[in-house]
Scaffold this motif. Sequence first.
Motif, PDB file in Angstrom:
ATOM      1  N   TYR A  51      40.805  35.105  43.932  1.00  0.00           N
ATOM      2  CA  TYR A  51      42.054  34.786  43.251  1.00  0.00           C
ATOM      3  C   TYR A  51      42.571  33.440  43.743  1.00  0.00           C
ATOM      4  O   TYR A  51      42.168  32.948  44.798  1.00  0.00           O
ATOM      5  CB  TYR A  51      43.110  35.885  43.409  1.00  0.00           C
ATOM      6  N   SER A  86      52.329  31.812  40.478  1.00  0.00           N
ATOM      7  CA  SER A  86      51.511  32.953  40.884  1.00  0.00           C
ATOM      8  C   SER A  86      51.618  33.161  42.389  1.00  0.00           C
ATOM      9  O   SER A  86      52.021  32.266  43.117  1.00  0.00           O
ATOM     10  CB  SER A  86      50.049  32.737  40.503  1.00  0.00           C
ATOM     11  N   SER A 120      49.594  35.808  45.652  1.00  0.00           N
ATOM     12  CA  SER A 120      48.464  36.705  45.886  1.00  0.00           C
ATOM     13  C   SER A 120      48.868  38.132  45.519  1.00  0.00           C
ATOM     14  O   SER A 120      50.033  38.503  45.628  1.00  0.00           O
ATOM     15  CB  SER A 120      48.004  36.615  47.338  1.00  0.00           C
TER      16      SER A 120
END
Length: 176
Positions: free
Chosen positions: A47, A53, A55
């Motif tokens: 990722y 965004s 994690s």
Amino acid sequence: MSGLNKGVAKVEVTLKWDPAPTGTPAHDLDLVAGVFTADDPHGSPVYLVHFGSRSPDGTITLHRDSRTGQGFGYDEAMTLELDRLAPKYARVVVGVTVQQGGGRLVFGDIANTGIRIREGYTDLLNHDFADVQGALSATVVEFTRDGADGWSYRPISRGFDADPRAFATLLGSAPA
């Protein structure tokens, strides 16, 4: 490392740059972190953490994002809680990419760029992108898991002629 030295645990990565000259499109730089497994440490990231965004487990968070470089000091900030990452993750690479919305911009086109990586009050790394002036994107540092002793880091200044989308696929690649 000895058993008494646990390596780096929680780091803050901060990025700064000067705003674009008046009347020109804004300069927008972005911090990016890619997380890799032990099975594929130089392949595709499991990722990515970047603007908008974080994690999935909350261990890496971008908590300050700038689209212009305006402000005092560092304009973007990301926290990496390496000591909380699941054991399957063995490598984290941090880089910076220049958004290309206002035309082609490289690091050398943007004044006063700088990145600082620190743990607590200790600076681990300061970098000014002078060695990658012609790049659109660059890696800066990698963190690797050192078994039971925690995490270590090393500078990996490497420029790429890659826009943000392409950089996401190259971020963790092994040097040629």
